[in-house]
Scaffold this motif. Structure first.
Motif, PDB file in Angstrom:
ATOM      1  N   ARG A 216      41.452  -2.668  59.912  1.00  0.00           N
ATOM      2  CA  ARG A 216      42.604  -2.829  60.797  1.00  0.00           C
ATOM      3  C   ARG A 216      43.745  -3.606  60.139  1.00  0.00           C
ATOM      4  O   ARG A 216      44.533  -4.253  60.835  1.00  0.00           O
ATOM      5  CB  ARG A 216      42.162  -3.480  62.106  1.00  0.00           C
ATOM      6  CG  ARG A 216      41.104  -2.651  62.851  1.00  0.00           C
ATOM      7  CD  ARG A 216      40.633  -3.307  64.130  1.00  0.00           C
ATOM      8  NE  ARG A 216      39.596  -2.510  64.790  1.00  0.00           N
ATOM      9  CZ  ARG A 216      38.294  -2.636  64.560  1.00  0.00           C
ATOM     10  NH1 ARG A 216      37.872  -3.533  63.660  1.00  0.00           N
ATOM     11  NH2 ARG A 216      37.418  -1.888  65.189  1.00  0.00           N
ATOM     12  N   ALA A 217      43.829  -3.550  58.822  1.00  0.00           N
ATOM     13  CA  ALA A 217      44.932  -4.228  58.125  1.00  0.00           C
ATOM     14  C   ALA A 217      46.279  -3.675  58.584  1.00  0.00           C
ATOM     15  O   ALA A 217      47.258  -4.413  58.691  1.00  0.00           O
ATOM     16  CB  ALA A 217      44.773  -4.065  56.612  1.00  0.00           C
ATOM     17  N   LEU A 218      46.321  -2.369  58.834  1.00  0.00           N
ATOM     18  CA  LEU A 218      47.494  -1.711  59.415  1.00  0.00           C
ATOM     19  C   LEU A 218      47.005  -0.854  60.573  1.00  0.00           C
ATOM     20  O   LEU A 218      45.862  -0.394  60.566  1.00  0.00           O
ATOM     21  CB  LEU A 218      48.193  -0.820  58.381  1.00  0.00           C
ATOM     22  CG  LEU A 218      48.757  -1.492  57.136  1.00  0.00           C
ATOM     23  CD1 LEU A 218      49.243  -0.435  56.148  1.00  0.00           C
ATOM     24  CD2 LEU A 218      49.900  -2.437  57.499  1.00  0.00           C
ATOM     25  N   TYR A 219      47.879  -0.628  61.535  1.00  0.00           N
ATOM     26  CA  TYR A 219      47.467   0.222  62.649  1.00  0.00           C
ATOM     27  C   TYR A 219      47.516   1.690  62.236  1.00  0.00           C
ATOM     28  O   TYR A 219      48.568   2.201  61.853  1.00  0.00           O
ATOM     29  CB  TYR A 219      48.363   0.011  63.875  1.00  0.00           C
ATOM     30  CG  TYR A 219      47.974   0.942  65.006  1.00  0.00           C
ATOM     31  CD1 TYR A 219      46.848   0.678  65.774  1.00  0.00           C
ATOM     32  CD2 TYR A 219      48.706   2.099  65.255  1.00  0.00           C
ATOM     33  CE1 TYR A 219      46.467   1.540  66.786  1.00  0.00           C
ATOM     34  CE2 TYR A 219      48.324   2.964  66.268  1.00  0.00           C
ATOM     35  CZ  TYR A 219      47.205   2.680  67.029  1.00  0.00           C
ATOM     36  OH  TYR A 219      46.822   3.557  68.013  1.00  0.00           O
ATOM     37  N   ASN A 220      46.368   2.341  62.307  1.00  0.00           N
ATOM     38  CA  ASN A 220      46.334   3.776  62.026  1.00  0.00           C
ATOM     39  C   ASN A 220      45.165   4.404  62.776  1.00  0.00           C
ATOM     40  O   ASN A 220      44.368   5.121  62.198  1.00  0.00           O
ATOM     41  CB  ASN A 220      46.210   4.038  60.519  1.00  0.00           C
ATOM     42  CG  ASN A 220      46.417   5.508  60.175  1.00  0.00           C
ATOM     43  OD1 ASN A 220      46.775   6.316  61.030  1.00  0.00           O
ATOM     44  ND2 ASN A 220      46.172   5.867  58.939  1.00  0.00           N
ATOM     45  N   GLU A 221      45.064   4.102  64.064  1.00  0.00           N
ATOM     46  CA  GLU A 221      43.960   4.628  64.866  1.00  0.00           C
ATOM     47  C   GLU A 221      43.931   6.153  64.904  1.00  0.00           C
ATOM     48  O   GLU A 221      42.862   6.753  64.726  1.00  0.00           O
ATOM     49  CB  GLU A 221      44.026   4.055  66.285  1.00  0.00           C
ATOM     50  CG  GLU A 221      42.811   4.418  67.149  1.00  0.00           C
ATOM     51  CD  GLU A 221      42.929   5.790  67.791  1.00  0.00           C
ATOM     52  OE1 GLU A 221      41.879   6.413  68.028  1.00  0.00           O
ATOM     53  OE2 GLU A 221      44.064   6.239  68.034  1.00  0.00           O
ATOM     54  N   PRO A 222      45.081   6.835  65.082  1.00  0.00           N
ATOM     55  CA  PRO A 222      45.011   8.303  65.129  1.00  0.00           C
ATOM     56  C   PRO A 222      44.470   8.911  63.830  1.00  0.00           C
ATOM     57  O   PRO A 222      43.617   9.807  63.867  1.00  0.00           O
ATOM     58  CB  PRO A 222      46.463   8.722  65.374  1.00  0.00           C
ATOM     59  CG  PRO A 222      47.089   7.534  66.031  1.00  0.00           C
ATOM     60  CD  PRO A 222      46.443   6.349  65.395  1.00  0.00           C
ATOM     61  N   GLY A 223      44.967   8.430  62.694  1.00  0.00           N
ATOM     62  CA  GLY A 223      44.498   8.959  61.418  1.00  0.00           C
ATOM     63  C   GLY A 223      43.036   8.654  61.172  1.00  0.00           C
ATOM     64  O   GLY A 223      42.271   9.507  60.696  1.00  0.00           O
TER      65      GLY A 223
END
Length: 200
Positions: free
Chosen positions: A173-180
């Motif tokens: 979760r360092a960056l938000y990328n839930e969809p990917g």
């Protein structure tokens, strides 16, 4: 066949097993040799081609099963223009013309330029090529290899290798990328049903 036979082993042992797999599977070793000869700055072959090959070997599937492309990262901050990266990509198309799997080449020094438009959030410029692995949406995907001039393999795995050998897809979760992250996890489970995917 116990696909989890190397799960939980010490990092050094898992690293040696990974190296043995890589050296014995042309699907990944040949691109490493070609990339070494191409010799881009701070280059590594990263992500799917590595962990997918491990999963295929440990489940007895064909080595190229489920592998879409080879991700070749490099880091060159001397010219951050798209034209400079495009020239490298075009040279790479010639160098890798004989590759059975498409090779995608990307300069990690430019990520902060295009990332906001593609993902809707600003990111700090990467300080080196290996730092890019710490931002991957899954800790499982964060693995990179380089073949050195002396034939030694150099590994970068900021979160270790046990996620790979345990067939676990774990979010980073360092960056938000839930969809990917979710989309990749769903696709991976269709190819390797042995996986468990931790929700974002």
């Amino acid at each position: 066949m116990n696909h989890l036979r190397y799960a939980g082993l010490p990092f050094e042992r898992q690293r040696d097993i990974l190296f043995d797999i890589v050296r014995n599977e042309t699907v990944i070793y040949e691109p490493l040799v070609t990339a070494r000869d191409f010799n881009l700055p701070q280059w590594r072959i990263v992500a799917g081609i590595i962990y997918n090959t491990v999963w295929n070997v440990l489940t007895g599937r064909p080595a190229s099963n489920g592998i879409r492309d080879v991700d070749l990262f490099y880091y060159d901050d001397s010219d951050l223009s798209w034209d400079a990266e495009d020239r490298v990509i075009k040279r790479g198309e010639e160098v890798f013309a004989g590759s059975k799997i498409p090779v995608e080449i990307r300069n990690q020094a430019r990520v902060h330029i295009w990332y906001p438009q593609k993902f809707g959030q600003d990111v700090e410029p990467l300080r080196n090529g290996d730092e890019s692995l710490t931002r991957f949406s899954s800790k499982t995907h964060a693995v990179g290899l380089r073949l050195e001039a002396d034939g030694q393999l150099d590994l970068c795995a900021p979160f270790g290798l046990d996620h790979i050998f345990s067939f676990q897809v774990i979010p980073n979760r360092a960056l938000y990328n839930e969809p990917g992250y979710t989309a990749k996890g769903e696709r991976a489970m269709q190819v390797w049903p042995e996986l468990t995917v931790e929700p974002w």
